[in-house]
Write a protein that holds these residues in place. Structure first.
Motif, PDB file in Angstrom:
ATOM      1  N   ASN A   4      33.231  -0.501 127.408  1.00 49.66           N
ATOM      2  CA  ASN A   4      32.637  -1.840 127.457  1.00 49.66           C
ATOM      3  C   ASN A   4      31.172  -1.706 127.082  1.00 49.66           C
ATOM      4  O   ASN A   4      30.458  -0.858 127.625  1.00 49.66           O
ATOM      5  CB  ASN A   4      32.770  -2.428 128.865  1.00 49.66           C
ATOM      6  N   TRP A   5      30.730  -2.527 126.126  1.00 48.15           N
ATOM      7  CA  TRP A   5      29.325  -2.465 125.779  1.00 48.15           C
ATOM      8  C   TRP A   5      28.686  -3.843 125.688  1.00 48.15           C
ATOM      9  O   TRP A   5      29.374  -4.852 125.642  1.00 48.15           O
ATOM     10  CB  TRP A   5      29.081  -1.654 124.522  1.00 48.15           C
ATOM     11  N   ARG A   6      27.350  -3.812 125.699  1.00 46.85           N
ATOM     12  CA  ARG A   6      26.574  -5.050 125.589  1.00 46.85           C
ATOM     13  C   ARG A   6      26.358  -5.356 124.117  1.00 46.85           C
ATOM     14  O   ARG A   6      25.685  -4.599 123.394  1.00 46.85           O
ATOM     15  CB  ARG A   6      25.231  -4.892 126.301  1.00 46.85           C
ATOM     16  N   LYS A   7      26.878  -6.482 123.678  1.00 52.65           N
ATOM     17  CA  LYS A   7      26.778  -6.847 122.269  1.00 52.65           C
ATOM     18  C   LYS A   7      25.328  -7.025 121.833  1.00 52.65           C
ATOM     19  O   LYS A   7      24.960  -6.659 120.698  1.00 52.65           O
ATOM     20  CB  LYS A   7      27.579  -8.128 122.019  1.00 52.65           C
ATOM     21  N   ASP A   8      24.473  -7.560 122.715  1.00 52.69           N
ATOM     22  CA  ASP A   8      23.085  -7.803 122.324  1.00 52.69           C
ATOM     23  C   ASP A   8      22.325  -6.503 122.082  1.00 52.69           C
ATOM     24  O   ASP A   8      21.559  -6.386 121.121  1.00 52.69           O
ATOM     25  CB  ASP A   8      22.364  -8.648 123.374  1.00 52.69           C
ATOM     26  N   VAL A   9      22.566  -5.509 122.925  1.00 51.87           N
ATOM     27  CA  VAL A   9      21.870  -4.225 122.780  1.00 51.87           C
ATOM     28  C   VAL A   9      22.228  -3.550 121.470  1.00 51.87           C
ATOM     29  O   VAL A   9      21.353  -3.027 120.761  1.00 51.87           O
ATOM     30  CB  VAL A   9      22.209  -3.303 123.970  1.00 51.87           C
ATOM     31  N   PHE A  10      23.496  -3.584 121.113  1.00 47.37           N
ATOM     32  CA  PHE A  10      23.924  -2.925 119.877  1.00 47.37           C
ATOM     33  C   PHE A  10      23.596  -3.763 118.645  1.00 47.37           C
ATOM     34  O   PHE A  10      23.319  -3.213 117.566  1.00 47.37           O
ATOM     35  CB  PHE A  10      25.412  -2.579 119.952  1.00 47.37           C
ATOM     36  N   ALA A  11      23.584  -5.084 118.800  1.00 44.79           N
ATOM     37  CA  ALA A  11      23.219  -5.942 117.668  1.00 44.79           C
ATOM     38  C   ALA A  11      21.765  -5.698 117.242  1.00 44.79           C
ATOM     39  O   ALA A  11      21.428  -5.801 116.050  1.00 44.79           O
ATOM     40  CB  ALA A  11      23.421  -7.411 118.032  1.00 44.79           C
ATOM     41  N   LYS A  12      20.914  -5.364 118.202  1.00 38.22           N
ATOM     42  CA  LYS A  12      19.507  -5.109 117.892  1.00 38.22           C
ATOM     43  C   LYS A  12      19.310  -3.924 116.953  1.00 38.22           C
ATOM     44  O   LYS A  12      18.285  -3.826 116.287  1.00 38.22           O
ATOM     45  CB  LYS A  12      18.726  -4.874 119.188  1.00 38.22           C
ATOM     46  N   VAL A  13      20.307  -3.021 116.929  1.00 41.38           N
ATOM     47  CA  VAL A  13      20.193  -1.866 116.027  1.00 41.38           C
ATOM     48  C   VAL A  13      21.158  -2.021 114.845  1.00 41.38           C
ATOM     49  O   VAL A  13      21.493  -1.044 114.169  1.00 41.38           O
ATOM     50  CB  VAL A  13      20.455  -0.538 116.774  1.00 41.38           C
TER      51      VAL A  13
END
Length: 426
Positions: A154-163
């Motif tokens: 499970n991951w945070r979409k916002d954190v990964f979208a930033k990269v």
């Protein structure tokens, strides 16, 4: 679902009483078929979340046996085991009892449960491998799988979208590339992947993915296998994860992982499927950013296949001291059969069999946990496994590895020695 093996199963009074019953002499096929009363012990999960399924099983059995009295008792997990251990030393044992699948082994070893004819239970030929293993000992079946729960990423979409990462990874290389970007951006006070060091369920998934195992059986004897080249490969990969992406306390287990995730200190977890949503619940989301922003996905493994997951869940067993074993088996089949599995799936559980599991893969809402559960592993069904768990051999090995106190090879060798001392002792 983490069920601790209860040390109290070894109490002398209970064992003497069970031995006097003759153990495996009666398979439950006919014993108690004319009984007038049936006592079923379940955990509060059934009472609170799917009582209609309990009533339906009662109705099916009563239709065939009018006049039968069915009693239900509900317990929390620790309460249930303490109560069960006490009554197994008396003549007041229940006829059906729910067990966590990791709890089954110690009771089977001690002869507490009656053997069952698996062919008489619906979908038994398709039981999930991990659940089937949990009810099987010395070639005999001592329980029926009830439902399952697996692990997902499970991951945070916002954190990964930033990269620049906007879709979940399909390969381990894609996953680690995304994690590397997040770790570089967020710095060492943030865990791109919060992976508790002592979480042996996750670590052993890497071991099994690499072709290794905790222990292997040969000629009726078990031997620890953590020092094999395959197991060491998996342990080394787990250490790499800890070293690169885990920047929290490396002496902790997974018990408060969802709380740490909810505090916004991590971009990803690998955990039971409920943890991501629980972290995002209002009372746990301290960032105010997780609701609608966390996403489950099937964890890819370094091998190129999906990472095999520990399959937790519940089983139903018939105590050997039951005076209504045949009726108990009928009730279990009514409860865990096709209609029961359909009801359990509707409540968000994974079914006990591959046939029903396949149907969940076609629904976007359930496809991830269903797909993840297809590849699974379970603990060695060895007589002394309970002693291995009680001593926390795997957890201590992993902490030594994660903190750098010992090399992977030395820690594995030490763990193998500890396992070999007890794993064949009933």
């Amino acid at each position: 679902m983490k069920r601790k093996l209860i040390a109290a199963i070894g109490i002398a009074g209970m064992m003497v009483s069970i031995a006097a019953c003759g153990g495996d002499k009666d398979s439950g096929d006919s014993k108690g078929s004319e009984a007038k009363e049936l006592t079923v012990w379940l955990t509060v999960d059934a009472q609170n979340n799917w009582p209609v399924l309990v009533k339906a099983a009662d109705a099916a059995v009563l239709k065939k046996h009018p006049g039968l009295k069915i009693n239900h008792e509900y317990y929390g997990w620790p309460d249930k085991n303490a109560k069960l251990d006490a009554v197994l030393a008396t003549d007041k044992a229940p006829d059906v009892v729910e067990m966590g699948n990791t709890e089954m082994l110690g009771y089977m070893v001690k002869g507490a449960f009656a053997p069952l004819d698996a062919s008489k239970f619906d979908n038994s030929s398709a039981w999930l491998d991990g659940l089937k293993a949990s009810v099987t000992y010395d070639g005999k079946t001592y329980g029926v799988p009830y439902y399952a729960g697996g692990r997902v990423a499970n991951w945070r979409k916002d954190v990964f979208a930033k990269v620049g990462v906007k879709s979940t990874p399909k390969t381990y290389a894609e996953l680690t590339a995304a994690l590397d970007k997040v770790q570089k951006k967020e710095g060492d006070k943030f865990s791109a992947w919060y992976q508790p060091t002592r979480d042996w369920y996750a670590a052993m998934s890497f071991v099994y993915d690499a072709g290794g195992s905790i222990a292997v059986e040969s000629g009726g004897k078990w031997k620890a296998d953590l020092s094999s080249p395959e197991s060491l490969k998996g342990l080394n990969e787990f250490k790499t994860v800890i070293d690169k992406y885990m920047h929290g306390d490396k002496t902790k287990d997974e018990s408060d992982r969802y709380i740490v995730y909810g505090q916004g200190k991590s971009g990803m977890i690998f955990a039971p499927a409920w943890e991501g949503a629980t972290a995002a619940a209002k009372e746990n989301d301290k960032t105010g950013k997780l609701a609608g922003n966390v996403e489950n996905f099937v964890m890819p493994g370094p091998s190129g296949k999906n990472l095999p997951v520990f399959l937790g869940g519940s089983d139903l067993a018939v105590p050997v001291k039951s005076d209504a074993q045949a009726l108990a088996a009928e009730w279990i089949n009514a409860f865990t059969g096709p209609s029961g599995q359909k009801g359990l799936m509707a409540k968000g559980n994974l079914p006990n069999n591959k046939t029903d599991l396949a149907t969940l893969k076609n629904d976007p809402a359930t496809a991830v946990p269903a797909t993840a559960a297809e590849s699974n592993w379970f603990v060695p069904m060895a007589p002394g496994w309970g002693q291995v768990e009680k001593a926390q051999v795997l957890q201590n090995m992993l902490q030594s590895i994660g903190t750098g106190k010992k090399s992977v090879e030395d820690a594995a060798k030490e763990a193998d020695a500890a396992i070999d001392k007890v794993i064949n002792n009933s």
